[in-house]
Scaffold this active site. Structure first.
Site, short mmCIF file in Angstrom:
data_model
loop_
_atom_site.label_atom_id
_atom_site.label_comp_id
_atom_site.label_asym_id
_atom_site.label_seq_id
_atom_site.Cartn_x
_atom_site.Cartn_y
_atom_site.Cartn_z
N THR A 34 -0.04 -2.48 21.62
CA THR A 34 0.18 -1.80 20.35
C THR A 34 1.63 -1.91 19.87
O THR A 34 1.85 -2.13 18.67
CB THR A 34 -0.28 -0.33 20.44
N GLU A 42 5.43 -4.58 11.06
CA GLU A 42 6.71 -4.30 10.40
C GLU A 42 7.34 -5.58 9.88
O GLU A 42 7.91 -5.60 8.78
CB GLU A 42 7.66 -3.56 11.34
N GLY A 61 12.58 0.92 8.46
CA GLY A 61 11.36 1.67 8.70
C GLY A 61 11.64 3.15 8.89
O GLY A 61 12.64 3.52 9.51
N HIS A 68 -5.02 1.15 16.18
CA HIS A 68 -5.31 -0.08 16.89
C HIS A 68 -6.78 0.00 17.31
O HIS A 68 -7.13 0.73 18.23
CB HIS A 68 -4.38 -0.20 18.10
N ARG A 113 8.98 2.45 4.38
CA ARG A 113 10.33 1.94 4.55
C ARG A 113 11.19 2.50 3.42
O ARG A 113 10.66 2.91 2.39
CB ARG A 113 10.36 0.40 4.51
#
Length: 125
Positions: A34, A42, A61, A68, A113
């Site tokens: 993950t 990202e 971020g 997941h 972000r």
């Protein structure tokens, strides 16, 4: 800065041994970890907007929501898509989706972000 909803980027990866949960310390199975999936997601958000930021600007971020949903073994190709869905001043919101080469939905999510001036941001360190 020319940021608007609809900007998107796709990143195609092949799961390597270095990307597994075992290698990144997030589990004990030889599948895409993950943390690596998040890193690829990202990266897709960065790619989606990098050509649309002003001189000296970057984005960092601030918030992540990631589900997941399915394992991806070593050797599997996974395409991660980031789409900019909301622009609120300097705040950028992205929708994330990853699908493997067999069509299995690997993950969905949302990443936020903030656009910052790179030099001012680094001066705070």
């Amino acid at each position: 800065m020319t940021l608007a909803p609809g900007l998107r980027a796709d990143v195609l990866i092949m799961v390597e041994r270095e990307d597994t949960a075992i290698r990144v310390g997030s589990g004990d199975v030889p599948v895409l970890g993950t943390p690596r999936l998040l890193s690829f997601a990202e990266g897709a958000t960065v790619k989606a907007v990098q050509q649309h930021l002003g001189p000296g600007q970057t984005s960092v971020g601030t918030k992540v929501e990631l589900e997941h949903l399915a394992p991806s073994p070593v050797g599997m190709h996974v395409e991660i898509t980031a789409e900019l869905t909301e622009v609120d001043g300097r705040r950028l919101v992205f929708s994330i989706r990853a699908v493997d080469k067999t069509g299995v939905l690997v993950c969905t999510g949302r990443i936020e972000r903030i656009v910052v001036d790179r030099e001012r941001f680094l001066a705070r360190l």
